[in-house]
Motif scaffolding. Structure first.
Motif, short mmCIF file in Angstrom:
data_model
loop_
_atom_site.label_atom_id
_atom_site.label_comp_id
_atom_site.label_asym_id
_atom_site.label_seq_id
_atom_site.Cartn_x
_atom_site.Cartn_y
_atom_site.Cartn_z
N GLU A 22 0.85 -1.18 0.00
CA GLU A 22 0.00 0.00 0.00
C GLU A 22 0.89 1.23 0.00
O GLU A 22 1.95 1.23 0.63
N CYS A 42 -6.76 4.85 -11.21
CA CYS A 42 -7.86 4.11 -10.59
C CYS A 42 -8.95 3.83 -11.62
O CYS A 42 -9.48 2.72 -11.69
N ASP A 43 -9.27 4.84 -12.44
CA ASP A 43 -10.27 4.66 -13.51
C ASP A 43 -9.85 3.59 -14.50
O ASP A 43 -10.68 2.87 -15.04
N GLY A 45 -8.07 1.02 -13.78
CA GLY A 45 -7.95 -0.27 -13.10
C GLY A 45 -6.52 -0.66 -12.73
O GLY A 45 -6.27 -1.82 -12.40
N LEU A 47 -4.66 1.01 -10.25
CA LEU A 47 -4.60 1.17 -8.80
C LEU A 47 -6.01 1.14 -8.25
O LEU A 47 -6.97 1.45 -8.96
N SER A 48 -6.13 0.77 -6.99
CA SER A 48 -7.42 0.90 -6.32
C SER A 48 -7.21 1.73 -5.06
O SER A 48 -6.19 1.60 -4.38
N LYS A 49 -8.16 2.60 -4.79
CA LYS A 49 -8.09 3.45 -3.61
C LYS A 49 -8.69 2.68 -2.45
O LYS A 49 -9.84 2.24 -2.51
N VAL A 50 -7.91 2.47 -1.40
CA VAL A 50 -8.37 1.66 -0.27
C VAL A 50 -8.66 2.51 0.96
O VAL A 50 -9.15 2.00 1.96
N TYR A 55 -3.42 3.88 -1.64
CA TYR A 55 -3.66 3.14 -2.87
C TYR A 55 -2.96 1.79 -2.84
O TYR A 55 -1.95 1.63 -2.15
N ARG A 56 -3.48 0.88 -3.63
CA ARG A 56 -2.91 -0.45 -3.77
C ARG A 56 -2.95 -0.82 -5.24
O ARG A 56 -3.91 -0.49 -5.94
N THR A 58 -3.63 -3.10 -8.39
CA THR A 58 -4.59 -4.17 -8.66
C THR A 58 -3.85 -5.38 -9.22
O THR A 58 -2.68 -5.29 -9.58
N ARG A 60 -4.35 -6.73 -11.96
CA ARG A 60 -4.46 -6.66 -13.42
C ARG A 60 -3.18 -6.86 -14.14
O ARG A 60 -2.10 -6.62 -13.91
#
Length: 60
Positions: A22, A42-43, A45, A47-50, A55-56, A58, A60
């Motif tokens: 993270e 994030c949009d 895909g 990174l994801s906002k946690v 951020y983390r 993904t 993918r």
């Protein structure tokens, strides 16, 4: 000239996030990733906002 162009900002951000698990917005900006990239990533895909400013990468 050795090699070609270095990794893109997106590649650097994702690699950094994978290495750390993270990451905070501040850590990403310290390595040269503009804040405006984070929402885009994030949009897309990548990174994801946690949490707030956390951020983390993904899977993918």
């Amino acid at each position: 000239m050795a090699g070609g162009p270095g990794p893109s900002l997106r590649d650097r951000a994702v690699t950094f996030a994978r290495e750390k698990g993270e990451v905070r917005t501040r850590e990403l900006t310290e390595i040269g990733i503009p804040r405006c990239y984070l929402a885009r990533m994030c949009d897309e895909g990548l990174l994801s906002k946690v949490g707030y400013g956390i951020y983390r990468a993904t899977d993918r």
